[in-house]
Design an enzyme around this catalytic site. Structure first.
Site, PDB file in Angstrom:
ATOM      1  N   CYS A 123       0.843  -1.198   0.000  1.00  0.00           N
ATOM      2  CA  CYS A 123       0.000   0.000   0.000  1.00  0.00           C
ATOM      3  C   CYS A 123       0.882   1.253   0.000  1.00  0.00           C
ATOM      4  O   CYS A 123       1.772   1.379  -0.831  1.00  0.00           O
ATOM      5  CB  CYS A 123      -0.957  -0.052   1.193  1.00  0.00           C
ATOM      6  SG  CYS A 123      -2.211   1.248   1.217  1.00  0.00           S
ATOM      7  N   LEU A 124       0.646   2.175   0.918  1.00  0.00           N
ATOM      8  CA  LEU A 124       1.438   3.394   0.978  1.00  0.00           C
ATOM      9  C   LEU A 124       2.909   3.094   1.246  1.00  0.00           C
ATOM     10  O   LEU A 124       3.799   3.824   0.791  1.00  0.00           O
ATOM     11  CB  LEU A 124       0.874   4.314   2.063  1.00  0.00           C
ATOM     12  CG  LEU A 124       1.511   5.692   2.241  1.00  0.00           C
ATOM     13  CD1 LEU A 124       1.547   6.452   0.932  1.00  0.00           C
ATOM     14  CD2 LEU A 124       0.763   6.476   3.305  1.00  0.00           C
TER      15      LEU A 124
END
Length: 593
Positions: free
Chosen positions: A331-332
């Protein structure tokens, strides 16, 4: 310390104009503080949602509709057609004739699954709601001149309003609630009132419920044995105990997102990716991010790169010297890993053996439904909100993600809990999902503006240490994973990593969503994936063509990742001597609230 090439230390001879991540703000009049305080107070009242963004979207939509008489006639005809379908259905119901329902809920909408919704008058109420929903979906479709973002926001906001008035939300119009109330003699409503009071108090006091028995962090979840071998103010580094007599020399470093706790990758023993890779003969390290507070408001995206990923690589280099690392970002965390890898490539730092990006975006032009929350006005509103408290807190992020699928995550849960009196059934993923963290004000502002709003990373305008970086500089092999029904990082957006890199790349598209698609351990039922390989320097293939050329494979994609990593690793040998223990896994940061 791992060996670093001479090129890493050399500075480029050609000067590069710095492009700062966040443009310096001009000097402002002292009265601007008053304005910002007023906006922050308004943001608290609206939950961080910008009223200007809402008004602007509807203004843009209504003005373009007003100048489009053909579109107005089209919508009038659709309303007439929907009313006709609804009338014919009602007549068939009144005459007790078999009739096919003219409207159907979306596949992800489970509000009308109870058999009672197929009997009158509930079936008519259901069809009436879906008919109105269908009309508004068409009414908020694209129009020439209408900004795509405004059309999407108008559609999303109308869907939110319709969800509020759905007949499934009210006891007298929901057959399941009526049936349960009669069967339980009203006890379900009493229990539901108790649930509502409990949840209201938790929201008011901003307290957390204790995890249920069998879902305790460090005992049942995040329970793979290991030790904390490094700690700084940003993160703890966990080294897991080996589970095989021989291991590959190259370790694996996981870089999770700091919007949630890391242990989604070490959830339960049966679905822990950490444990799986340990069983395949890898040494595994994990970054466990700190949960920041108001005192960390000035932490930047660069702090997370330099004091997070780079510090972790330095620490691993002390434990496993002269050895390259397989880095895996989720993800991030994957976005930050791509930034770090491009910076390392630019500077000649060759400590990475490979890069895995799981549900991680490097380009945000097609960032899915989250784009409905991001424009200049909304970002400025969030910045004022964070300026007031120093961070973006759990409730604001939770509401944002829940509203994307409000049908299930908000209203279906509310009906079950408050009207049917049912307890939430605990799951390991559900407990993790509720264990949210805060986002430092500066870092989140830089992320929203520099990456999400301005898309600087793939536009050639993202600078690290005053010099622009380019993803095309990455030369180590990439393993990129997208998930089919991801509403946070849509797979077509994740796939665009192929467009902005030239290195050897393997792309996997797996079933399920942002979290469920990643947690796809061997033996999990109803899982499939597609996999394709692009050689370094090969021509680009668009996502639709790629999808048509790759057939689904039943089962888990984890063995593909393990085999890919093994193919880029040396022969297994004795496990490395573990680093000096600062404490047992899962460490202390994971318990911060």
């Amino acid at each position: 310390m791992a060996t670093i090439s001479t090129a890493q230390k050399a500075k480029p001879a050609t000067p590069n104009l710095p492009v700062p991540l966040a443009d310096p703000a001009p000097a402002r009049h002292p009265h601007a503080v008053l304005d910002r305080a007023a906006r922050a107070a308004l943001a608290r009242l609206t939950g961080g949602v910008s009223p200007h963004s809402i008004v602007a979207a509807w203004q843009d939509w209504s003005l373009h509709l007003a100048r489009s008489p053909g579109r107005q006639l089209e919508l009038a005809e659709r309303a007439q057609a929907n009313a006709g379908k609804l009338g014919a259905f009602a007549m068939s119901e009144a005459l007790a004739r078999e009739a096919e329902a003219p409207f159907a809920p979306k596949a992800y909408d489970h509000r009308f699954t109870h058999p009672g919704w197929e009997q009158p008058p509930f079936s008519l109420w259901k069809q009436g709601f879906l008919a109105v929903q269908d009309w508004w979906h068409a009414a908020t479709d694209d129009m020439p001149g209408l900004a795509k973002g405004d059309a999407d926001r108008a559609r999303f906001q109308m869907r939110q309003w319709l969800d509020i008035v759905s007949p499934s939300n009210f006891p007298l119009t929901n057959p399941e609630i009526i049936q349960e109330t009669v069967a339980a003699g009203g006890r379900n409503l009493v229990q539901g009132a108790a649930h509502f009071t409990e949840d209201w108090l938790h929201t008011l006091l901003q307290t957390r419920e204790k995890p249920p028995e069998g879902y305790r962090v460090g005992e049942d979840l995040a329970c793979t044995p290991g030790r904390v071998v490094f700690r700084n103010p940003w993160f703890e580094l966990i080294q897991y105990d080996p589970r095989t007599e021989a291991v590959h020399p190259e370790p694996v470093l996981f870089v999770p997102a700091w919007i949630m706790k890391y242990y989604v990758l070490d959830l339960s023993p049966g679905n822990s990716m950490v444990r799986y890779l340990l069983d395949q003969g890898f040494t595994v390290f994990m970054i466990s991010w700190r949960n920041p507070g108001a005192e960390h408001a000035d932490w930047s995206l660069e702090d997370y790169r330099r004091n997070g990923i780079m510090a972790a690589l330095d620490a691993i280099g002390e434990i496993v010297p002269d050895t390259k690392v397989h880095a895996n970002g989720y993800c991030l965390g994957g976005t930050l890993l791509a930034i770090a890898a491009a910076t390392m490539a630019r500077d000649g730092d060759d400590r990475l053996a490979s890069i895995t990006l799981m549900a991680a975006q490097v380009d945000f032009a097609e960032a899915g439904e989250l784009l409905r929350f991001v424009d200049d006005s909304q970002v400025a509103f969030i910045e004022d909100f964070m300026w007031d408290q120093g961070y973006l807190d759990r409730p604001q992020m939770t509401r944002t993600f829940a509203s994307i699928r409000a049908e299930d995550l908000i209203y279906s849960r509310a009906v079950n809990r408050y009207f049917l009196g049912r307890e939430d059934l605990p799951t390991d993923l559900g407990v993790w999902n509720g264990d949210t963290t805060r986002m430092p004000a500066r870092m989140h502002s830089e992320y929203l503006r520099g990456l999400f709003l301005e898309n600087r990373l793939t536009a050639g305008r993202f600078a690290v240490e005053g010099q622009v970086i380019a993803l095309k500089d990455i030369s180590v092999p990439l393993f990129v994973v997208g998930t089919e029904t991801d509403h946070i990082a849509p797979w077509q957006s994740v796939y665009k990593t192929r467009l902005f890199t030239d290195c050897d790349l393997t792309f996997v598209l797996t079933s399920r969503g942002h979290n469920g698609g990643i947690l796809s351990e061997p033996g999990h039922p109803n899982r499939h994936y597609r996999i394709g390989h692009r050689e370094a320097g090969a021509l680009y293939t668009d996502p639709e063509t790629w999808l048509a050329r790759h057939d689904p494979v039943e089962g888990s994609w984890w063995p593909e990742l393990s085999d890919w990593l093994a193919g880029l690793s040396g022969e297994p040998g004795p496990p490395p001597v573990p680093g000096r223990a600062l404490g047992a896994a899962p460490g202390t940061y994971v318990h911060q609230t």
